[in-house]
Design an enzyme around this catalytic site. Structure first.
Site, PDB file in Angstrom:
ATOM      1  CG  HIS A 100      -1.828  -1.187   1.291  1.00  0.00           C
ATOM      2  ND1 HIS A 100      -2.570  -1.623   0.226  1.00  0.00           N
ATOM      3  CD2 HIS A 100      -2.077  -2.054   2.303  1.00  0.00           C
ATOM      4  CE1 HIS A 100      -3.251  -2.697   0.584  1.00  0.00           C
ATOM      5  NE2 HIS A 100      -2.967  -2.991   1.828  1.00  0.00           N
ATOM      6  CB  CYS A 143      -8.078  -5.315   4.662  1.00  0.00           C
ATOM      7  SG  CYS A 143      -7.940  -4.260   3.215  1.00  0.00           S
ATOM      8  CB  VAL A 169      16.858  -4.791  -0.610  1.00  0.00           C
ATOM      9  CG1 VAL A 169      17.977  -3.880  -0.103  1.00  0.00           C
ATOM     10  CG2 VAL A 169      16.205  -4.172  -1.838  1.00  0.00           C
ATOM     11  N   GLY A 227       6.938  -2.712   4.827  1.00  0.00           N
ATOM     12  CA  GLY A 227       5.759  -3.305   5.440  1.00  0.00           C
ATOM     13  C   GLY A 227       6.039  -4.048   6.734  1.00  0.00           C
ATOM     14  CE  LYS A 243       1.724  -7.930   5.729  1.00  0.00           C
ATOM     15  NZ  LYS A 243       1.143  -6.684   6.250  1.00  0.00           N
ATOM     16  CB  ALA A 253      10.202   4.947   6.671  1.00  0.00           C
ATOM     17  CB  ALA A 254       5.363   5.623   4.085  1.00  0.00           C
TER      18      ALA A 254
END
Length: 442
Positions: free
Chosen positions: A10, A42, A79, A112, A132, A277-278
């Site tokens: 996301h 979800c 990575v 994530g 997940k 970052a998010a």
């Protein structure tokens, strides 16, 4: 400008698509270790339960769409190392095993989270699975076809949605959680009591206040779940215990919470310049308390990813924080919450009060007028609203979005009493439920 993105669910998808539009001259490369992107986890329970027939609808982006935007999408690339000071990456192509280096001017971390897997005896037995990603959902569907007794460990949103989906599909279902209530992070007891009764009335066995201590198996496959208080037959076990940030790569390089969530400022920048970052890998500013906390929700992720893109070159759009607003449907009940519950507020040492309204959601002269229960939590001295919860058979969950705005804007319970809400007999009463909560608190 060379932008490297690690992870593409996301937050990553939002960051990439917005950055591609804002900086058309930028060279954007995304590294994703899976073979798909943008899966709406979800929706797993809806897919498992057969509500969603075609899983393609649970994806809202693809490498092809990103390629059309000029983005280089490296699928099945892991990575291995990141040098945030030297601005270098070491990457492994999982198909060819080739290892190579890349550089960046800006790094976006959207790695994530991953389900918590406890070190319990028997955890490696076959038919103990996670929930997940897309691969997990397909595994669950395939294995559940032959399973008669299914045990779900963890009574958060995913666990609760899954047990209902399995029960509707005719399975014998047990829900285990170490807490004595389901959904205890989101709802107070009077709400979870109603939700638990709905589960029990539909034949779901609740094993709450119990901790799993061991899995037993036959021929390498799980057959029994043993807790500190009982034993439960199981052909299939789904672990839904919670999530941890996927941030091992950055330990010792970036400031983090104890659980590994990367601390970001109001512009999504980490403790290192040019590193952002998010999403589930990062902290949010939780408005009810003003603290940086870890709240992994898809809504938080897409907002934060969008903000990363806007703030990559210079800080332009400030993050206004979150209330952790969420909702769930459990059989006939529509449930939503935002901010702090009364029990959570007290656990944090906040002197909080609460007002609860039980009333027909619309006039009694209408053909139907189901009862709704609304609870609003507020700070005793300042009377600032801290949280709200609602449960009803009629879908009134959007009122919790309204309460989220109230918390965001630091409104008081007294102001809520006289907010201008419309009246129409199909939908509500002259005094809206939210108004009544404010009036009763006076």
């Amino acid at each position: 400008m060379k932008i490297a993105v690690i992870g593409c669910t996301h937050a990553g998808t939002a960051a990439i698509t917005n950055a591609a539009k804002l900086y058309p001259e930028a060279e954007i490369t995304v590294y994703e270790r899976n073979d798909n992107i943008s899966f709406l986890s979800c929706g797993i329970a809806l897919y498992v339960g057969g509500v969603v027939k075609d899983p393609k609808g649970l994806f809202y982006c693809s490498p092809e769409i990103l390629a059309e935007m000029g983005v280089k999408t490296k699928m099945l690339h892991d990575v291995l190392e990141v040098d945030t000071d030297g601005k270098k990456l070491k990457v492994k192509n999982l198909q060819t095993n080739e290892v190579f280096e890349d550089t960046f001017d800006k790094l976006i971390i959207t790695t994530g989270s991953w389900p918590i897997v406890p070190g319990i005896e028997g955890i490696d037995l076959e038919n103990i699975v996670l929930s997940k990603n897309y691969s997990h959902s397909n595994t669950i569907i395939e294995k559940s076809k032959e399973a008669k007794n299914i045990v779900v460990v963890g009574a958060g949103y995913i666990g609760v949605e899954l047990v209902e989906a399995f029960q509707v599909n005719g399975k014998n279902v047990t829900l285990i959680d170490s807490m004595d209530r389901i959904l205890s992070k989101y709802l107070d007891k009077e709400f979870t009591d109603m939700a638990e009764k709905a589960l029990s009335d539909n034949g779901i066995k609740l094993a709450l206040g119990q901790t799993v201590v061991k899995f037993e198996g036959k021929n390498g496959r799980v057959s029994k779940v043993i807790t500190d208080k009982g034993e439960y037959e199981a052909d299939l076990v789904i672990l839904c215990i919670g999530f941890r940030p996927n941030t091992e790569l950055f330990k010792g390089q970036l400031d983090m919470l104890p659980n590994g969530a990367i601390i970001v400022d109001e512009y999504m920048q980490t403790s290192k310049k040019d590193v952002f970052a998010a999403g589930d890998s990062a902290t949010v500013i939780y408005n009810p308390t003003g603290k940086r906390e870890y709240i992994p929700l898809a809504t938080n992720a897409v907002r934060m990813g969008t903000l990363v893109a806007r703030n990559l070159v210079k800080p332009t759009t400030k993050y206004i924080g979150t209330q952790g607003t969420s909702g769930i449907k459990i059989y006939d009940y529509n449930i939503a919450s935002t901010g702090l519950t009364e029990s959570a507020a007290k656990a944090q040492g906040i002197d909080a009060l609460a007002v609860t309204v039980k009333d027909s959601y619309r006039p009694e002269f209408m053909p139907t007028y189901d009862e709704a229960t609304l609870k609003v939590v507020y700070e005793k001295d300042s009377r600032r609203i801290l949280g709200a919860q609602i449960i009803s058979k009629a879908d009134l969950t959007q009122s919790i979005n309204t309460m989220s705005v109230c918390i965001q804007n630091r409104m008081t319970i007294d102001e809520l009493a006289f907010v201008d809400f419309f009246f129409q007999p199909h939908y509500n009463k002259p005094w809206n439920l939210l108004n009544i909560a404010g009036l009763n608190a006076k």
